[in-house]
Design an enzyme around this catalytic site. Structure first.
Site, PDB file in Angstrom:
ATOM      1  CB  SER A 144      -1.324  -9.564  -6.411  1.00  0.00           C
ATOM      2  OG  SER A 144      -1.862  -8.904  -5.274  1.00  0.00           O
ATOM      3  CE1 TYR A 158       0.436  -4.883  -8.682  1.00  0.00           C
ATOM      4  CE2 TYR A 158      -1.464  -5.332  -7.286  1.00  0.00           C
ATOM      5  CZ  TYR A 158      -0.142  -5.565  -7.636  1.00  0.00           C
ATOM      6  OH  TYR A 158       0.583  -6.509  -6.946  1.00  0.00           O
TER       7      TYR A 158
END
Length: 251
Positions: A144, A158
């Site tokens: 990501s 995350y």
């Protein structure tokens, strides 16, 4: 171009029909690869029926289930030559909240690490020995932009895990390059999937491209990195975000 034709491909985290994993699997099937898709719930069998490919239920946070998955793929299709690690972020039936770094409990932090980096580690560890012995392999890790490039308030766990995936990607590329194995990462930005919130869709409209991306656009990049032609691309981080991380002022 030979692309991915004839390769044995495993795509993790492909349970959502509108998600990135499913789009990658569909593109690989269209390219002539023999594909197995996996997720943690029985809906993966419905996704496989749509694609005409193999499916397998596995919790990839459990090394024993990962070993069983690879054994099942090898028995039915052959040894895995192409691995796309898409699993992470969310898991069916398990909600993961947000919080500032000092507020994470040990259990919540461990859950984020298990879901977002251990799943990738377990699958890479299972795939690499066979790939090395055969002198060929393609690993594509779906990371990501959150973590490696930017971050979001409340997403420290995350972001840490996704940044870790890029470090793992570079390490594999360095350690296994002479065995005919490439390892690259795709870093999506705002992509419109079934799990996207309204706020995330709005954020996508503020990119230079003026819209959120699609799972198919991420899939196109992943399939290139999985192809035979990408043999001299390894350790790369391919950002797919409509140019969002280029701009300081957003909307």
């Amino acid at each position: 171009m030979t692309g991915v034709s004839g390769q044995i491909a495993l795509v993790t985290g492909a349970g959502s029909a509108g998600g990135i994993g499913f789009a990658i699997a569909r593109a690989l099937v269209s390219g002539g690869a023999r594909v197995c898709i996996t997720a943690t719930s029985a809906r993966i069998h419905d996704r496989a029926a749509t694609l005409g490919c193999m499916s397998h239920i596995a919790n990839l946070t459990d090394p024993a289930q990962v070993a069983a998955l690879f054994a099942a793929v090898e028995e039915k299709l052959g040894p895995v030559t192409t691995l796309v690690n898409n699993a992470g972020m969310v898991q069916t039936g398990k909600r993961v909240g947000r919080g500032k770094l000092a507020d994470w409990s040990d259990a919540d932090w461990a859950h984020h690490m298990a879901l977002n980096i251990n799943t990738t580690f377990h699958c890479c560890r299972a795939a690499l020995p066979g790939m090395a012995s055969r002198g060929y392999g393609r690993i594509v890790n779906i990371s990501s932009v959150t973590g490696p490039v930017v971050t979001i308030d409340g997403s420290s766990a995350y972001a840490t895990a996704k940044a870790g995936i890029t470090g793992m990607t570079r390490s594999i590329a360095l350690e296994y390059g002479r065995h005919g194995i490439t390892c690259n990462a795709v870093l999506p930005g705002w992509i419109a999937t079934e799990s996207s919130s309204k706020a995330e869709i709005r954020a996508g409209t503020r990119t230079p491209a003026g819209r959120p991306g699609t799972p198919e656009e991420v899939a196109a990049c992943a399939v290139f990195l999985a192809s035979a032609e990408a043999s001299y691309v390894t350790g790369a981080m391919l950002v797919v975000d409509g140019g969002n991380t280029l701009q300081e002022m957003k909307g």
